[in-house]
Design a protein around this motif. Structure first.
Motif: not given
Length: 396
Positions: A234-237, A243-245, A271-278, A350-354
């Motif tokens: 569940l958490a993995g996908h 986040m990608l969408g 950018a990934v860190e900022e998107l995660l935060r925002w 893993l999420a960050r790498m993807e």
């Protein structure tokens, strides 16, 4: 038809923007007592330092699940089976025991070994998106398939089963669905995972389920193996796909910042860190106080539910200046999108790498990527416990 529940404050958004009241209550009060989505009162914790403090203190703010809040009609045995192996629902030392078995599979070093395969998966999904023809749905053709295939290969789940487990996950997380529907989805999920674990126990493969059976088969019960597999799938996908969408939509609405990533992939990590935060797609998490506590000047009795909100905390001026703005150049450290403390998200590397691989690849393949529908037509998963998009029509 079940009437949709009134959304708690932290789940109310206008597209990508949290309800304005969330920030006002955070700045003026810091804590809000409200009714949660299951009709139980909870104290919403809103300020950055307070949220981190709650996440850091497992002794006073327990993660242990004694009873599911929407467990109507579920026996104690069924609830115990659903709890088993679900490490986010335990405190140390039980949480520590379970997490220690999984941590080696989610180290940064282990993720780096997966990078070539993740790159292949991303490129294959981009091929499928291109073949779908424009306009195409970015969610079903890219954002959902990439993390789904990654976690399937990592865990040992047949990718051919993805439509079924994606549907079950959506039903389990849909707070507008009836209790009966959510519990039915849980039981279907358990039955499916039971068959996968039995297969792994009979012939352990080289995937994570096989590893757990080979190396920890004497330490983990079958129910725990089922619970671990269910949580990781569940958490993995679910989280990374959303986040990608949403991240793509956010960049399309900020074309200058999108161009930065497209023209210089080195910019993708901040950018990934900022998107995660925002975006903060998990609006709140639940803890239970084990003693009377004081937060933001308010006394919260022992035995109370508290809901620390990463969404509110990540937009607190105590974390950074101008928190309502998206600025991919800052990549602020210290956000709590992955939680904090002993329950910090196991799959964060893993999420960050993807995301680090997927965003530049998408923008490089489709330099003219654009929305193919008006902003007003975009449908969000408003009632989902993990915020996201239903679809996102794009062209190029």
């Amino acid at each position: 038809m079940t009437e949709a529940p009134e959304l708690p404050l932290e789940m109310r958004r206008d597209g990508l923007t949290p309800a304005g009241e969330l920030g006002r209550v955070r700045d003026e009060q810091g804590v809000l007592r409200q009714m949660g989505p299951f009709g139980q009162p909870a104290y919403l914790i809103l300020r950055y330092e307070d949220v981190r403090a709650v996440f850091s203190d497992a002794a006073r703010f327990s993660s242990a699940i004694s009873e599911f809040p929407d467990a109507d009609g579920m026996s104690e045995k069924e609830q115990a089976q659903l709890r088993a192996g679900n490490l986010i629902g335990f405190d140390p030392p039980e949480h520590t025991r379970l997490r220690r078995m999984l941590t080696p599979e989610f180290t940064v070093r282990r993720m780096r070994r997966l990078e070539p395969r993740i790159t292949e998966i991303v490129e294959s999904a981009l091929d499928d998106l291109e073949r779908a023809g424009k306009p195409a749905d970015l969610v079903s053709n890219f954002a959902l398939p990439v993390p789904s295939l990654v976690i399937c290969e990592l865990l040992g789940v047949p990718y051919a089963d993805r439509a079924e487990f994606q549907d079950r996950t959506a039903r389990m997380l849909d707070l507008s669905a009836s209790v009966e529907d959510r519990n039915a989805a849980r039981q279907e999920d358990r039955a499916y995972m039971t068959s996968l674990v039995a297969r792994a126990q009979a012939a352990p493969g080289e995937d994570m389920l096989g590893m757990l059976v080979r190396e920890h088969g004497d330490d983990l019960s079958t129910d725990e193996l089922i619970g671990i597999a269910s949580l990781l799938l569940l958490a993995g996908h679910e989280t990374t796909s959303n986040m990608l969408g949403l991240g793509t939509l956010a960049l399309l609405r900020h074309p200058v910042q999108l161009a930065m990533i497209r023209n210089d992939p080195a910019r993708v990590e901040p950018a990934v860190e900022e998107l995660l935060r925002w975006l903060s797609i998990v609006p709140s998490l639940i803890r239970t106080t084990t003693t009377d506590v004081e937060i933001a000047g308010q006394t919260i009795p022992a035995g109370s539910l508290v809901a620390p909100s990463p969404l509110a905390a990540n937009r607190d001026r105590a974390l950074l200046d101008d928190p309502e703005a998206l600025d991919i150049t800052r990549g602020v450290a210290g956000h709590v999108a992955f939680g904090h403390g002993v329950h910090h998200c196991l799959g964060a590397p893993l999420a960050r790498m993807e995301m680090r691989i997927a965003f530049p690849a998408l923008l490089k393949r489709f330099p003219g990527l654009a929305l193919a529908e008006p902003d007003t037509d975009i449908e969000f998963r408003v009632f989902s416990a993990v915020y996201g998009l239903k679809t996102l029509r794009v062209t190029w």
